[in-house]
Design a protein around this motif. Structure first.
Motif, mmCIF file in Angstrom:
data_model
loop_
_atom_site.group_PDB
_atom_site.id
_atom_site.type_symbol
_atom_site.label_atom_id
_atom_site.label_comp_id
_atom_site.label_asym_id
_atom_site.label_seq_id
_atom_site.Cartn_x
_atom_site.Cartn_y
_atom_site.Cartn_z
ATOM 1 N N PRO A 140 13.014 58.937 47.563
ATOM 2 C CA PRO A 140 12.629 58.551 48.919
ATOM 3 C C PRO A 140 11.192 58.089 49.065
ATOM 4 C CG PRO A 140 12.583 60.925 48.715
ATOM 5 C CD PRO A 140 13.085 60.403 47.403
ATOM 6 N N SER A 141 10.339 58.395 48.089
ATOM 7 C CA SER A 141 8.903 58.105 48.240
ATOM 8 C C SER A 141 8.263 57.925 46.871
ATOM 9 C CB SER A 141 8.208 59.238 49.004
ATOM 10 O OG SER A 141 8.487 60.493 48.404
ATOM 11 N N GLU A 142 7.063 57.362 46.877
ATOM 12 C CA GLU A 142 6.388 57.047 45.618
ATOM 13 C C GLU A 142 6.035 58.301 44.828
ATOM 14 O OE1 GLU A 142 3.179 54.701 47.080
ATOM 15 O OE2 GLU A 142 4.363 52.843 47.162
ATOM 16 N N ALA A 330 3.177 55.685 58.934
ATOM 17 C CA ALA A 330 3.739 54.483 58.301
ATOM 18 C C ALA A 330 3.888 54.767 56.813
ATOM 19 C CB ALA A 330 2.819 53.288 58.538
ATOM 20 N N ILE A 331 5.114 55.048 56.382
ATOM 21 C CA ILE A 331 5.385 55.397 54.994
ATOM 22 C C ILE A 331 6.250 54.296 54.386
ATOM 23 C CG2 ILE A 331 6.402 57.120 53.446
ATOM 24 C CD1 ILE A 331 5.905 59.191 55.659
ATOM 25 N N PRO A 332 5.860 53.753 53.230
ATOM 26 C CA PRO A 332 6.626 52.668 52.622
ATOM 27 C C PRO A 332 8.097 53.022 52.427
ATOM 28 C CG PRO A 332 4.522 52.936 51.495
ATOM 29 C CD PRO A 332 4.639 54.090 52.460
ATOM 30 N N TYR A 333 8.962 52.101 52.814
ATOM 31 C CA TYR A 333 10.416 52.202 52.660
ATOM 32 C C TYR A 333 11.067 53.189 53.628
ATOM 33 C CZ TYR A 333 9.653 49.535 48.385
ATOM 34 O OH TYR A 333 9.281 48.561 47.496
ATOM 35 N N TRP A 334 10.316 53.788 54.519
ATOM 36 C CA TRP A 334 10.923 54.616 55.568
ATOM 37 C C TRP A 334 11.139 53.716 56.779
ATOM 38 C CZ3 TRP A 334 8.977 60.364 55.815
ATOM 39 C CH2 TRP A 334 9.019 60.911 54.536
ATOM 40 N N ASP A 335 12.047 52.768 56.617
ATOM 41 C CA ASP A 335 12.190 51.684 57.576
ATOM 42 C C ASP A 335 13.603 51.527 58.120
ATOM 43 O OD1 ASP A 335 13.414 50.869 55.255
ATOM 44 O OD2 ASP A 335 12.233 49.030 55.001
ATOM 45 N N GLY A 336 14.490 52.474 57.809
ATOM 46 C CA GLY A 336 15.862 52.368 58.283
ATOM 47 C C GLY A 336 16.782 51.582 57.385
ATOM 48 N N LYS A 337 16.334 51.219 56.180
ATOM 49 C CA LYS A 337 17.145 50.384 55.287
ATOM 50 C C LYS A 337 17.428 51.052 53.948
ATOM 51 C CE LYS A 337 15.135 46.236 57.383
ATOM 52 N NZ LYS A 337 14.329 45.008 57.151
ATOM 53 N N ALA A 338 17.209 52.362 53.865
ATOM 54 C CA ALA A 338 17.418 53.058 52.592
ATOM 55 C C ALA A 338 18.876 53.019 52.150
ATOM 56 C CB ALA A 338 16.935 54.501 52.707
ATOM 57 N N GLY A 339 19.799 53.214 53.093
ATOM 58 C CA GLY A 339 21.214 53.193 52.751
ATOM 59 C C GLY A 339 21.626 51.880 52.117
ATOM 60 N N ALA A 340 21.132 50.782 52.652
ATOM 61 C CA ALA A 340 21.465 49.467 52.099
ATOM 62 C C ALA A 340 20.909 49.307 50.688
ATOM 63 C CB ALA A 340 20.912 48.372 53.014
#
Length: 350
Positions: A140-142, A330-340
């Protein structure tokens, strides 16, 4: 595979992204059997009814893990899927991973790489062992990616995909906010703090539980302290005695009501990893009543403070948080598109 409250919020975006592109089967192990912590989440989040419910129920760590392994192994032998997706860090996560791996079915772990480095936490054991044998490490995160690299995971197995809990939160935030006034009115609550506590280190000692609640009530003395009580914690509260006047207990809340209560809180006190993430996205100050966290990114950004159970630390952190501004992180990739992203990774390999 889903098992407990946080799992339902994590598995939904993955299912949505895979439907129409692959055959998907949802297996519910039944680790959470309280309706407010299980079935209601399927209704509120629009999840399909589980194709299979293993109904394992409660028990010790060994009993629960073993029951899932036996039941899930039998199911896998019948179905022989191309891959198994597990989420989170509960006993069912590890059990399903072991069962699939023994049958040489590759496993994808959603939320791979999270580490608290606290071996007293059963969840830490589950995380590390699950990651060790999973084929797709969906981080989920770097910082989670760095943990996996440091442990020697093959680089090609590690994928930074983002946070699926944030997918669910963002999709449902407007619906939750629409319920806020009715929820708070029904509870007789206006300005409030929100508490969640369920970890054994916080709730298994009656004296510790009572002292921590008293400290939180003092730290939030000018507001109501709203405490939706986990079934495990409710049993322990019977021994605490009279609670501070500003503490209001409720039954476990459904997902939308919980988000509404969290989003409208002045401050949140928790020992939950997921709540640390959700409050960071919402910009709600969070005090984590633990000595460590597997979500250090929330502390680095200042949306979350670790205090342990030290009363002075809790009061000081609360005072600082309440005096500050609400600032969503503002956290990278925590944008609502992880499932995709997860679906893309799995389908590219399969």
């Amino acid at each position: 595979m889903a098992a407990a409250r946080p799992n339902f919020m994590k598995v939904g975006p993955v299912i949505d992204a895979l439907v129409g592109r692959a055959d998907v089967e949802l297996v519910h192990t039944g680790q959470h059997y309280d309706r407010a912590m299980s079935e209601s989440f399927f209704v509120e989040l629009g999840l399909p009814e589980p194709d299979v419910n293993l109904h394992v129920g409660s028990g010790s760590h060994g009993e629960q893990t073993a029951a899932v392994m036996v039941a899930y192994e039998n199911h896998l032998q019948e179905r022989r899927p191309d891959a198994v997706v597990v989420v989170g860090d509960v006993n069912s996560t590890l059990a399903a991973t072991i069962a699939a791996t023994k049958l040489r079915i590759p496993v994808a772990h959603v939320e791979a790489g999270l580490r608290s480095r606290d071996w007293d936490m059963p969840e830490e054991v589950n995380r590390v062992l699950t990651d060790r044998v999973s084929r797709w490490l969906l981080a989920p995160s770097e910082d989670a990616c760095r943990n996996l690299e440091a442990e020697g995971a093959p680089q090609e197995w590690i994928h930074l995909v983002g946070n699926v809990m944030v997918d669910t939160l963002l999709r449902n935030l407007d619906r939750a906010r629409a319920r806020r006034d009715q929820l708070l009115s029904g509870l007789g609550v206006e300005t409030h703090a929100l508490v969640t506590m369920h970890r054994p280190s916080n709730v298994d000692d009656v004296q510790q539980l009572g002292d921590t609640l008293g400290t939180i009530a003092t730290a939030a003395e000018r507001m109501t302290v709203l405490f939706p009580v986990h079934p495990r914690t409710r049993k322990m509260l019977l021994g605490v005695g009279a609670l501070p006047e500003n503490v209001v207990l409720t039954e476990p809340l459904g997902y939308l009501d919980f988000v509404a209560a969290m989003d409208s809180a002045q401050i949140v006190f928790t020992d939950s990893g997921g709540v640390q993430e959700e409050t960071s996205v919402l910009g709600v100050p969070c005090i984590t009543v633990r000595d460590n966290t597997e979500r250090p990114v929330t502390c680095e950004l200042g949306t979350n403070q670790l205090t342990g159970t030290d009363p002075a630390a809790i009061r000081a952190a609360a005072a600082t948080a309440l005096a500050g501004q609400r600032e969503p992180a503002a956290i990278p990739y925590w944008d609502g598109k992880a499932g995709a992203r997860i679906a893309d990774v799995l389908l590219a390999d399969l």
